[in-house]
Design an enzyme around this catalytic site. Sequence first.
Site, PDB file in Angstrom:
ATOM      1  N   LEU A 286       0.831  -1.219   0.000  1.00 29.98           N
ATOM      2  CA  LEU A 286       0.000   0.000   0.000  1.00 29.98           C
ATOM      3  C   LEU A 286       0.860   1.263   0.000  1.00 29.98           C
ATOM      4  CD1 LEU A 286      -2.801   1.274   0.265  1.00 29.98           C
ATOM      5  CD2 LEU A 286      -2.574   1.076   2.736  1.00 29.98           C
ATOM      6  N   ASP A 287       0.716   2.098  -1.013  1.00 35.89           N
ATOM      7  CA  ASP A 287       1.396   3.393  -1.074  1.00 35.89           C
ATOM      8  C   ASP A 287       2.922   3.263  -1.040  1.00 35.89           C
ATOM      9  OD1 ASP A 287      -1.170   4.448  -1.036  1.00 35.89           O
ATOM     10  OD2 ASP A 287      -1.161   4.741   1.123  1.00 35.89           O
TER      11      ASP A 287
END
Lengths: 279, 279, 279, 279
Positions: free
Chosen positions: B223-224
């Site tokens: 994530l990210d």
Amino acid sequence: MTEQYRILIQCNDEKGLVYKVSSIFYHRHLNILSNNEFVDKNYNKFFMRSVVSGEADMEALRNELLAVLPSNAHLEVIAPRKKRIVLMVTKESHALGDILIRYEAGELDAIIVGVVSNYDVLEPLVSKFEIPFYTVSHEGLERDVHEQKVLECLNSFGDIDYIVLAKYMRILTPRFVNAYADKIINIHHSFLPAFIGANPYKQAYERGVKIIGATAHFVNNDLDEGPIIAQDVIHVDHAYGWEDMQRSGRDGEKIVLSRALKLALEDRVFVHSNRTVIF
Amino acid sequence: MTEQYRILIQCNDEKGLVYKVSSIFYHRHLNILSNNEFVDKNYNKFFMRSVVSGEADMEALRNELLAVLPSNAHLEVIAPRKKRIVLMVTKESHALGDILIRYEAGELDAIIVGVVSNYDVLEPLVSKFEIPFYTVSHEGLERDVHEQKVLECLNSFGDIDYIVLAKYMRILTPRFVNAYADKIINIHHSFLPAFIGANPYKQAYERGVKIIGATAHFVNNDLDEGPIIAQDVIHVDHAYGWEDMQRSGRDGEKIVLSRALKLALEDRVFVHSNRTVIF
Amino acid sequence: MTEQYRILIQCNDEKGLVYKVSSIFYHRHLNILSNNEFVDKNYNKFFMRSVVSGEADMEALRNELLAVLPSNAHLEVIAPRKKRIVLMVTKESHALGDILIRYEAGELDAIIVGVVSNYDVLEPLVSKFEIPFYTVSHEGLERDVHEQKVLECLNSFGDIDYIVLAKYMRILTPRFVNAYADKIINIHHSFLPAFIGANPYKQAYERGVKIIGATAHFVNNDLDEGPIIAQDVIHVDHAYGWEDMQRSGRDGEKIVLSRALKLALEDRVFVHSNRTVIF
Amino acid sequence: MTEQYRILIQCNDEKGLVYKVSSIFYHRHLNILSNNEFVDKNYNKFFMRSVVSGEADMEALRNELLAVLPSNAHLEVIAPRKKRIVLMVTKESHALGDILIRYEAGELDAIIVGVVSNYDVLEPLVSKFEIPFYTVSHEGLERDVHEQKVLECLNSFGDIDYIVLAKYMRILTPRFVNAYADKIINIHHSFLPAFIGANPYKQAYERGVKIIGATAHFVNNDLDEGPIIAQDVIHVDHAYGWEDMQRSGRDGEKIVLSRALKLALEDRVFVHSNRTVIF
């Protein structure tokens, strides 16, 4: 004789604060030179910084203001004076040097009472400016013992308004931090809260960022988690190794630290709820 | 007939690469319009992007180049064409709108084959531009089932060069990401790696930062955490609540995302080791 | 013994230049460490900066390169060495101090052979760093006579690579400028070409700008019109009087000047047609 | 029923203004939501913007305030309402499009009553948003005659709070400017006062700048000389031709114009002495 005073107010918000405070200024014939207010609605807090000129019985003014402010108000009535600051450094000279050059030029409304370091590397630079330099080596010492020696050194200076960590590369214990709450200004060489901890430029390089940053903040007991005073950034690209980031980043670090220091010296920084209000 | 070609090379570094490649261009009477090289010494990787003009048998050129490059070289010989892109959105219109206005003005070298959303909120805006809009609602569906429906929708478009997540507020599973490796561009509304995850503006507000940011990056399975293409920042102060940060931050988000998209459309972005090289 | 060389080429553009130059590097077993090229299509000019490592007969390399380059090519083959620089100042210490601190830290690949000033105000600061300081007062002297004395002072230093005007507040005559063409780096305290001439901060204040700037440029015979090397800006608001702009602006000035100086010391700046190409 | 009011005061500075004004708010049970004051010492001018909530007889409040303010005070008591604005454009869509997307998202506290252009190029874009578009061609017309037609078109809209020149590429005559004094917001595609007049990007390219800018300002009778509301910059390098500068510069233009427009719509901009005070 006309003097200038800085009045700093921090309290719970309620109706009529501006009116009540400005009424006191008016009836005491104090002229408002500048006035800043802010209400933090999330915390129901009122902040005000006024610079007034006139003749004031500071104690009477203080009491009169306290009488109209909510209980637990934090009030300061300050007749501006040179603040007494201590710089703490390790081996890098850029942030220290930036402060020294400003100091020499009379740009800082402060007296640097001394520079304390865990190495003697920067003594020659500091000596040029005829500022006392104290080496308190940490080698062979437990953290607590070393810090105790640093604290003793600081105590020997008498009153200190601010301690400026101009790239002091050692972690302070809660004992130290509590002894100088909201008085220690640190420069962290990243855009906090990114890259907390050791070698943020290496971390930034590893992450492949396109911007690096610097953050000046008050120190509290959570590493790199204290109230932020100032931040700035520098653009980088894929050609920057981490040492290049470090080199470029230093320009940001020193400017941000000096800017934060000047804000503090001018009594422009309020701290609450791990954040700052800056006028 | 004179054409332009973009030649992209990514391979292990070794002596003579520039010479060998430019020699092929020279003997094939291809004129170099622009040339960028970079050696990442930490990874011993060589990157080169050349724009050449002339008449080329692309297949022959490709083979000749591969013959002089190290094995495992990644080579692309591209005759520029409009790339086919899909936009994915949820409810916010600023990043989408910025792309639509540029698209309408002919600024993007691309065809938007469709816009996919988990809500129908933005359908009226997209319809104005006569671009197909597909609502694939996630309501009442397991994540996997919803994503399967989105994938089927994407499959129906035929070839896709890039998927642009223009504030698509759902997390993609590895299945989705792997299906479009290095083809999904996301805008994250913070200065990564600060404030990963949900509601970064709220996180930023809580932390009391003085600068907010936006980060465009390729999506990978963390994530990210994917390779960063572009970042920018906006200065804020104590008067900004988190909604104010969000409002101001949107200007940064849309500009950064559009900039990243244009870099990708111009074949200027190389990805390696979770980082980008951008010419 | 392996050395590093910087090869700088500036010539009319023609086909095959990259090939021909890289061919020479390859056959001489010179490894390219970094390579930058640019073609200015408006002027049909080719620029190349290569850093190569290996063993080189510099004179032979030079001749071989000249043989394949267009006539009138400007070629430099440089074995990096500390460049010899002179600083010129008047009364302000910020730009000078920034250079001195970097110099002391070993950050500049240069020897400061002296500091020349029309006042003795900064002598105490410069003396701290054991650098010769020369006061050449202009008082009571015609401009030409004063400048003649400055030139004599400069001549006494022997070879000079760059003269850095670190807030030297006197205008140089064409005689001076021509004597050191493309060797004089000035910092102008505005975002050129806005606010040419005297007291740009006052001009900026009068105009009510929201951003102030600083510009480092080579000096030519038109006041503040020489080729720009670096620029940066600082945001201001209505609360800034012109002295506040000046104070804040100094941070920009010193950083921009030091950045330009470092670019020049690393042979990264090409000058043509009153503009710079910077690699 | 509780309402919000914006009170704007601009007058000569004198003692007790904050006290007198806040006293009126207090005794009328108006709660101050935000308060900004500024004294421009160079002009001896006092500026104040207060947002208050409560029940107010606006006319009575107005009169009571005027009674305590110096004569010639400029006072506005505003019950916020959607302001009526007209956009004027020529052929470029980026600034217009940015406003339209914000408008569609409800971000602007305004009604766009119409878009006026000297070409019909942007009619298709504007029509998508169901906003009236008026083409007033200048072809074959004297400047005065064309402008008269534009003025008639504007008159047909009824009351207008602001005219936004979103890249309207014609010079307005004093007649036009005087008809809408301090109501016309223009975006100039340079960092004013650099590059006044036609094609600033070409001028910037010719000058070899490293930064380009954009300036939003009120229009007065001197070309590009009106009070500046907002400015921003974009970094460029030698690889930028003037068209590249133009392309990149558009991002700055549209963001700066929209920012200035929002400041105006929120009644945050005071104009005096060809400068702005912005709260």
